[in-house]
Design a protein around this motif. Structure first.
Motif, PDB file in Angstrom:
ATOM      1  N   GLY A   1      -7.176  19.019 -54.215  1.00 18.61           N
ATOM      2  CA  GLY A   1      -6.539  19.954 -53.291  1.00 18.61           C
ATOM      3  C   GLY A   1      -6.207  19.319 -51.958  1.00 18.61           C
ATOM      4  N   ARG A   2      -6.041  20.187 -50.952  1.00 19.68           N
ATOM      5  CA  ARG A   2      -5.662  19.735 -49.607  1.00 19.68           C
ATOM      6  C   ARG A   2      -6.844  19.895 -48.667  1.00 19.68           C
ATOM      7  NH1 ARG A   2      -0.618  18.726 -48.303  1.00 19.68           N
ATOM      8  NH2 ARG A   2      -0.617  19.800 -46.324  1.00 19.68           N
ATOM      9  N   PHE A   3      -6.834  19.069 -47.622  1.00 19.79           N
ATOM     10  CA  PHE A   3      -7.971  19.024 -46.701  1.00 19.79           C
ATOM     11  C   PHE A   3      -7.479  18.961 -45.266  1.00 19.79           C
ATOM     12  CE2 PHE A   3      -9.341  17.440 -50.731  1.00 19.79           C
ATOM     13  CZ  PHE A   3     -10.589  18.016 -50.901  1.00 19.79           C
ATOM     14  N   ARG A   4      -8.260  19.544 -44.385  1.00 22.21           N
ATOM     15  CA  ARG A   4      -7.979  19.441 -42.958  1.00 22.21           C
ATOM     16  C   ARG A   4      -8.468  18.101 -42.421  1.00 22.21           C
ATOM     17  NH1 ARG A   4      -9.122  24.349 -40.029  1.00 22.21           N
ATOM     18  NH2 ARG A   4      -7.427  25.020 -41.347  1.00 22.21           N
ATOM     19  N   LEU A   5      -9.592  17.622 -42.954  1.00 17.73           N
ATOM     20  CA  LEU A   5     -10.171  16.379 -42.464  1.00 17.73           C
ATOM     21  C   LEU A   5     -10.625  15.535 -43.645  1.00 17.73           C
ATOM     22  CD1 LEU A   5     -11.226  14.653 -40.082  1.00 17.73           C
ATOM     23  CD2 LEU A   5     -13.358  15.958 -40.217  1.00 17.73           C
ATOM     24  N   VAL A   6     -10.297  14.248 -43.595  1.00 13.01           N
ATOM     25  CA  VAL A   6     -10.775  13.275 -44.584  1.00 13.01           C
ATOM     26  C   VAL A   6     -11.558  12.222 -43.822  1.00 13.01           C
ATOM     27  CG1 VAL A   6     -10.135  11.546 -46.311  1.00 13.01           C
ATOM     28  CG2 VAL A   6      -8.805  13.669 -46.111  1.00 13.01           C
ATOM     29  N   THR A   7     -12.763  11.925 -44.300  1.00 11.78           N
ATOM     30  CA  THR A   7     -13.588  10.893 -43.681  1.00 11.78           C
ATOM     31  C   THR A   7     -13.895   9.795 -44.692  1.00 11.78           C
ATOM     32  OG1 THR A   7     -15.641  12.070 -44.224  1.00 11.78           O
ATOM     33  CG2 THR A   7     -14.682  12.484 -42.050  1.00 11.78           C
TER      34      THR A   7
ATOM     35  N   CYS B   1     -11.051  22.986 -37.206  1.00  8.56           N
ATOM     36  CA  CYS B   1     -11.971  22.156 -37.975  1.00  8.56           C
ATOM     37  C   CYS B   1     -13.398  22.293 -37.486  1.00  8.56           C
ATOM     38  CB  CYS B   1     -11.544  20.695 -37.937  1.00  8.56           C
ATOM     39  SG  CYS B   1     -12.210  19.756 -39.311  1.00  8.56           S
ATOM     40  N   ARG B   2     -13.592  22.685 -36.261  1.00  6.88           N
ATOM     41  CA  ARG B   2     -14.953  22.836 -35.749  1.00  6.88           C
ATOM     42  C   ARG B   2     -15.436  24.275 -35.793  1.00  6.88           C
ATOM     43  NH1 ARG B   2     -14.203  19.881 -30.184  1.00  6.88           N
ATOM     44  NH2 ARG B   2     -12.223  20.882 -30.429  1.00  6.88           N
ATOM     45  N   ASP B   3     -14.605  25.165 -36.280  1.00  8.34           N
ATOM     46  CA  ASP B   3     -14.972  26.582 -36.239  1.00  8.34           C
ATOM     47  C   ASP B   3     -15.450  27.124 -37.578  1.00  8.34           C
ATOM     48  OD1 ASP B   3     -12.685  26.753 -37.742  1.00  8.34           O
ATOM     49  OD2 ASP B   3     -11.573  27.991 -36.328  1.00  8.34           O
ATOM     50  N   GLY B   4     -15.743  26.269 -38.516  1.00  5.50           N
ATOM     51  CA  GLY B   4     -16.231  26.726 -39.806  1.00  5.50           C
ATOM     52  C   GLY B   4     -15.147  27.028 -40.810  1.00  5.50           C
TER      53      GLY B   4
ATOM     54  N   GLY C   1      -1.453  18.866 -39.133  1.00  7.68           N
ATOM     55  CA  GLY C   1      -2.404  19.005 -38.035  1.00  7.68           C
ATOM     56  C   GLY C   1      -3.782  18.478 -38.375  1.00  7.68           C
ATOM     57  N   GLY C   2      -3.978  18.035 -39.610  1.00  5.67           N
ATOM     58  CA  GLY C   2      -5.262  17.469 -40.021  1.00  5.67           C
ATOM     59  C   GLY C   2      -5.346  16.003 -39.661  1.00  5.67           C
ATOM     60  N   GLY C   3      -6.377  15.338 -40.161  1.00  6.60           N
ATOM     61  CA  GLY C   3      -6.536  13.941 -39.810  1.00  6.60           C
ATOM     62  C   GLY C   3      -7.435  13.190 -40.752  1.00  6.60           C
ATOM     63  N   VAL C   4      -7.418  11.884 -40.565  1.00  7.45           N
ATOM     64  CA  VAL C   4      -8.237  10.949 -41.330  1.00  7.45           C
ATOM     65  C   VAL C   4      -9.114  10.202 -40.344  1.00  7.45           C
ATOM     66  CG1 VAL C   4      -8.187   8.896 -42.797  1.00  7.45           C
ATOM     67  CG2 VAL C   4      -6.482  10.697 -43.123  1.00  7.45           C
ATOM     68  N   VAL C   5     -10.411  10.127 -40.635  1.00  5.46           N
ATOM     69  CA  VAL C   5     -11.347   9.387 -39.799  1.00  5.46           C
ATOM     70  C   VAL C   5     -11.926   8.256 -40.627  1.00  5.46           C
ATOM     71  CG1 VAL C   5     -13.530   9.463 -38.529  1.00  5.46           C
ATOM     72  CG2 VAL C   5     -11.945  11.399 -38.412  1.00  5.46           C
ATOM     73  N   ILE C   6     -11.751   7.035 -40.143  1.00  3.58           N
ATOM     74  CA  ILE C   6     -12.361   5.868 -40.770  1.00  3.58           C
ATOM     75  C   ILE C   6     -13.465   5.428 -39.826  1.00  3.58           C
ATOM     76  CG2 ILE C   6     -12.008   3.511 -41.582  1.00  3.58           C
ATOM     77  CD1 ILE C   6      -9.019   4.320 -41.986  1.00  3.58           C
ATOM     78  N   ALA C   7     -14.709   5.586 -40.263  1.00  2.00           N
ATOM     79  CA  ALA C   7     -15.859   5.333 -39.396  1.00  2.00           C
ATOM     80  C   ALA C   7     -16.612   4.103 -39.873  1.00  2.00           C
ATOM     81  CB  ALA C   7     -16.791   6.543 -39.400  1.00  2.00           C
ATOM     82  N   ASN C   8     -17.078   3.318 -38.909  1.00  2.00           N
ATOM     83  CA  ASN C   8     -17.988   2.223 -39.233  1.00  2.00           C
ATOM     84  C   ASN C   8     -18.974   2.112 -38.098  1.00  2.00           C
ATOM     85  OD1 ASN C   8     -17.320   0.038 -37.278  1.00  2.00           O
ATOM     86  ND2 ASN C   8     -15.317   0.135 -38.219  1.00  2.00           N
ATOM     87  N   ASP C   9     -19.936   1.256 -38.270  1.00  2.00           N
ATOM     88  CA  ASP C   9     -20.986   1.150 -37.262  1.00  2.00           C
ATOM     89  C   ASP C   9     -20.880  -0.100 -36.407  1.00  2.00           C
ATOM     90  OD1 ASP C   9     -21.725  -0.762 -39.061  1.00  2.00           O
ATOM     91  OD2 ASP C   9     -23.587   0.210 -39.655  1.00  2.00           O
ATOM     92  N   GLY C  10     -19.731  -0.745 -36.426  1.00  2.00           N
ATOM     93  CA  GLY C  10     -19.541  -1.930 -35.601  1.00  2.00           C
ATOM     94  C   GLY C  10     -20.162  -3.179 -36.183  1.00  2.00           C
ATOM     95  N   CYS C  11     -20.644  -3.095 -37.427  1.00  2.00           N
ATOM     96  CA  CYS C  11     -21.294  -4.256 -38.030  1.00  2.00           C
ATOM     97  C   CYS C  11     -20.361  -5.042 -38.935  1.00  2.00           C
ATOM     98  CB  CYS C  11     -22.524  -3.818 -38.843  1.00  2.00           C
ATOM     99  SG  CYS C  11     -23.824  -3.160 -37.797  1.00  2.00           S
TER     100      CYS C  11
ATOM    101  N   GLY D   1     -11.427  25.501 -42.825  1.00  2.00           N
ATOM    102  CA  GLY D   1     -10.863  24.245 -43.293  1.00  2.00           C
ATOM    103  C   GLY D   1     -11.752  23.554 -44.309  1.00  2.00           C
ATOM    104  N   ARG D   2     -11.201  22.484 -44.891  1.00  2.00           N
ATOM    105  CA  ARG D   2     -11.915  21.717 -45.913  1.00  2.00           C
ATOM    106  C   ARG D   2     -12.031  20.269 -45.463  1.00  2.00           C
ATOM    107  NH1 ARG D   2      -9.392  21.499 -51.222  1.00  2.00           N
ATOM    108  NH2 ARG D   2     -11.494  21.357 -52.088  1.00  2.00           N
ATOM    109  N   LEU D   3     -13.135  19.642 -45.859  1.00  2.00           N
ATOM    110  CA  LEU D   3     -13.430  18.247 -45.548  1.00  2.00           C
ATOM    111  C   LEU D   3     -13.546  17.471 -46.850  1.00  2.00           C
ATOM    112  CD1 LEU D   3     -14.714  15.836 -43.827  1.00  2.00           C
ATOM    113  CD2 LEU D   3     -16.892  16.931 -44.331  1.00  2.00           C
ATOM    114  N   LEU D   4     -12.928  16.289 -46.905  1.00  2.00           N
ATOM    115  CA  LEU D   4     -13.103  15.362 -48.018  1.00  2.00           C
ATOM    116  C   LEU D   4     -13.753  14.105 -47.462  1.00  2.00           C
ATOM    117  CD1 LEU D   4     -12.586  14.295 -50.916  1.00  2.00           C
ATOM    118  CD2 LEU D   4     -10.323  13.553 -50.112  1.00  2.00           C
TER     119      LEU D   4
END
Length: 173
Positions: free
Chosen positions: A72-78, A4-7, A102-112, A9-12
């Protein structure tokens, strides 16, 4: 999240807004797709991508209710500051078939966000605490607080499997 860091894969990026996650992460994947229901947000995201000379992002008007759709399919979903607007159970069930092995889901927030009350919010706080340590106290965000309290964004590249069963959220590493 090998590859995922090497350029490759796909990101959603669901609820991409103006591209705050999709644009900086696009340099780490072969293709990024930003989805948002608001055309003005997508127009600004496209403008920001052009200004930053980021050309591997496709902007799609839609919502999490449209999943899985033909994306489609994704390596990373944010999802950044958007998961709380979604039908969380429906989204995670749909993503289970869209995220590559081997992919993943990232749920990000800013602590607010308001203090956690639901089990899924407690689970997110526990993961944040495990990887980032205690969050800043109310009124002192990681971004807006004094320099000594600011943290650099941290991404965990470990594969994460998430599931929903009988309205209970759990994760398996």
């Amino acid at each position: 999240m090998a590859g995922c860091r090497d350029g490759s894969g796909r990101l959603l990026d669901l609820g991409c807004g103006t591209g705050q996650l999709a644009i900086p992460l696009a340099g780490h994947v072969a293709e990024a797709v930003g989805v948002d229901p608001e055309p003005d947000m997508l127009a600004e995201a496209a403008r920001q991508a052009r200004a930053g000379e980021v050309g591997n992002v496709t902007w799609v008007r839609g919502s999490s209710a449209d999943l899985p759709g033909a994306l489609g399919r994704f390596r990373l979903v944010t999802m950044g500051r958007s998961f709380h607007w979604m039908d969380r159970e429906q989204v995670l069930k749909a993503l289970a078939g869209m995220v590559e092995d081997g992919g993943g889901v990232v749920i990000a927030n800013d602590g607010c966000l308001a203090r956690a009350v639901a089990p899924w919010q407690h689970a997110i706080e526990e993961v944040q605490h495990r990887f980032l340590g205690p969050l800043p106290q109310a009124g002192c965000s990681a971004i807006g607080g004094p320099p000594s309290s600011r943290r650099s964004p941290t991404l965990c590249w470990r594969p994460i499997r998430a599931g929903v069963s009988s309205n209970r959220w759990h994760s398996k590493c």
